[in-house]
Design a protein around this motif. Structure first.
Motif, PDB file in Angstrom:
ATOM      1  N   ARG A  94       0.827  -1.211   0.000  1.00 48.65           N
ATOM      2  CA  ARG A  94       0.000   0.000   0.000  1.00 48.65           C
ATOM      3  C   ARG A  94       0.861   1.261   0.000  1.00 48.65           C
ATOM      4  N   GLN A  95       2.011   1.195   0.664  1.00 49.38           N
ATOM      5  CA  GLN A  95       2.890   2.365   0.715  1.00 49.38           C
ATOM      6  C   GLN A  95       3.439   2.740  -0.659  1.00 49.38           C
ATOM      7  N   GLN A  96       3.400   1.804  -1.594  1.00 52.56           N
ATOM      8  CA  GLN A  96       3.822   2.107  -2.955  1.00 52.56           C
ATOM      9  C   GLN A  96       2.756   2.902  -3.707  1.00 52.56           C
ATOM     10  N   GLN A  97       1.522   2.911  -3.178  1.00 47.93           N
ATOM     11  CA  GLN A  97       0.411   3.542  -3.881  1.00 47.93           C
ATOM     12  C   GLN A  97      -0.119   4.802  -3.194  1.00 47.93           C
ATOM     13  N   THR A  99       0.287   7.495   0.623  1.00 47.56           N
ATOM     14  CA  THR A  99       1.106   7.837   1.777  1.00 47.56           C
ATOM     15  C   THR A  99       0.256   7.681   3.031  1.00 47.56           C
ATOM     16  N   PHE A 100       0.899   7.385   4.153  1.00 44.73           N
ATOM     17  CA  PHE A 100       0.182   7.156   5.401  1.00 44.73           C
ATOM     18  C   PHE A 100       0.618   8.146   6.470  1.00 44.73           C
ATOM     19  N   LEU A 209      -3.565   8.684   2.411  1.00 47.75           N
ATOM     20  CA  LEU A 209      -3.778   9.872   1.591  1.00 47.75           C
ATOM     21  C   LEU A 209      -3.093   9.701   0.244  1.00 47.75           C
ATOM     22  N   ASN A 210      -3.452  10.539  -0.701  1.00 43.43           N
ATOM     23  CA  ASN A 210      -2.757  10.563  -1.980  1.00 43.43           C
ATOM     24  C   ASN A 210      -1.271  10.833  -1.739  1.00 43.43           C
ATOM     25  N   GLN A 211      -0.422  10.172  -2.492  1.00 41.43           N
ATOM     26  CA  GLN A 211       1.023  10.283  -2.266  1.00 41.43           C
ATOM     27  C   GLN A 211       1.546  11.716  -2.332  1.00 41.43           C
ATOM     28  N   LYS A 212       0.884  12.566  -3.118  1.00 44.66           N
ATOM     29  CA  LYS A 212       1.338  13.948  -3.254  1.00 44.66           C
ATOM     30  C   LYS A 212       0.822  14.863  -2.146  1.00 44.66           C
TER      31      LYS A 212
END
Length: 243
Positions: A94-97, A99-100, A209-212
C-alpha cells in the motif's frame, strides 16, 4: 469610518470561513467498533471520532462517505477524496500507492468459527474462510495459508451470515472487531492464537492519503501527536474499547 471597519471585519471573517480546509474522508462502514452505520443512518465509530478530533485540531471541515474497502486506495490515487480511514493496515504494498500518517492503533488478527466446530487452526486445512476483499487478511491467507480456501466478501456482515448458515467454516478479521462479534454472538468462538505477523498486521492502522498530499499528512501527524498528549485520544479509545 465605524461602518467601514465593521464591514471590513465581517468580510475578513467571511473569507476566513470560506478558506477553511475541507477534507473528504472515505471509509467502509461495516466494521464496528472502528466504523459502522448507526440507527440514524450516520457513520459512527472509533475511526470517525478520531478523524473528527484531528479535523478540529487542524480547523478543517470534514465529511465522511461510505465506500467499498477495495475502492479506497484507487479512490485516493484518483483524488475522489482526500483521506481514507478504515482500520487500514500499513503495508509495503500500500505504501507504494498511497502515503500514510503515523499509526494510531496497534493491530493483530484472529480467526473465529461456530462454537465447537473448529478445534484449532490445523482443522481449517482445506476449509473455506471468509475475509474482506482487498484486505490484508485476504493477502495473508493467500500467501501464508495456501491450504485454506479464502472466500472474499464486500463486507464482514455478509461473511458472518454465511458462517452461521454453514456456507463457510471460519472468518478471519482484526482482533478488536472479532472481540465485538464474540460479545454479540454467543454461538461464535475464537480459533487459535492472535496473528501478529509484522509483514501484514504488526505495523498498525493509519490514515491513507494521496502520495502527493504530504502537507495534509504532516498536519494530521501533528494533530495526532497533540490529541495523544492532551488526553483526547485516550478518551476516544476508552469510549470504544474499555466498555
Amino acid at each position: 469610518m465605524k461602518k467601514l471597519l465593521v464591514a471590513t471585519l465581517l468580510a475578513s471573517i467571511s473569507l476566513s470561513a470560506a478558506a477553511a480546509e475541507k477534507i473528504r474522508f472515505a471509509t467502509e462502514a461495516s466494521y464496528p467498533p472502528f466504523e459502522f452505520i448507526d440507527a440514524n443512518n450516520q457513520i459512527q465509530g472509533f475511526d470517525i471520532d478520531l478523524a473528527n478530533a484531528l479535523c478540529k485540531e487542524i480547523k478543517a471541515e470534514c465529511t465522511f462517505s461510505n465506500q467499498s474497502f477495495d475502492s479506497l486506495v484507487p479512490g485516493l490515487k484518483f483524488r475522489r477524496f482526500e483521506a481514507a480511514i478504515a482500520a487500514m493496515d500499513v503495508t509495503p504494498e500500500r505504501q507504494q500507492q498511497v502515503t500514510f500518517t503515523n499509526t494510531y492503533y496497534d493491530n493483530s488478527a484472529q480467526f473465529i468459527a461456530m462454537k465447537g466446530k473448529v478445534a484449532d487452526l490445523a482443522a481449517l486445512k482445506g476449509q473455506k474462510v471468509g475475509m474482506q476483499n482487498g484486505s490484508t487478511h485476504q493477502k495473508y491467507l493467500l500467501e501464508k495459508h495456501t491450504d485454506i480456501k479464502p472466500v472474499a466478501y464486500d463486507s464482514y456482515q455478509n461473511a458472518i451470515l454465511d458462517l452461521k448458515s454453514g456456507r463457510i467454516n471460519a472468518v478471519f478479521g482484526d482482533t478488536a472487531v472479532v472481540a465485538e462479534w464474540l460479545k454479540k454472538n454467543e454461538d461464535l468462538a475464537s480459533v487459535g492464537e492472535k496473528v501478529t505477523d509484522n509483514a501484514y498486521f504488526g505495523t498498525g492502522f493509519a490514515i491513507a492519503l494521496n502520495q502527493k498530499n504530504t502537507d495534509l499528512r504532516d498536519k494530521m501527524n501533528a494533530a495526532l501527536e497533540k490529541i495523544k498528549q492532551d488526553g483526547t485520544y485516550k478518551a476516544i479509545y476508552d469510549k470504544w474499547f474499555q466498555k
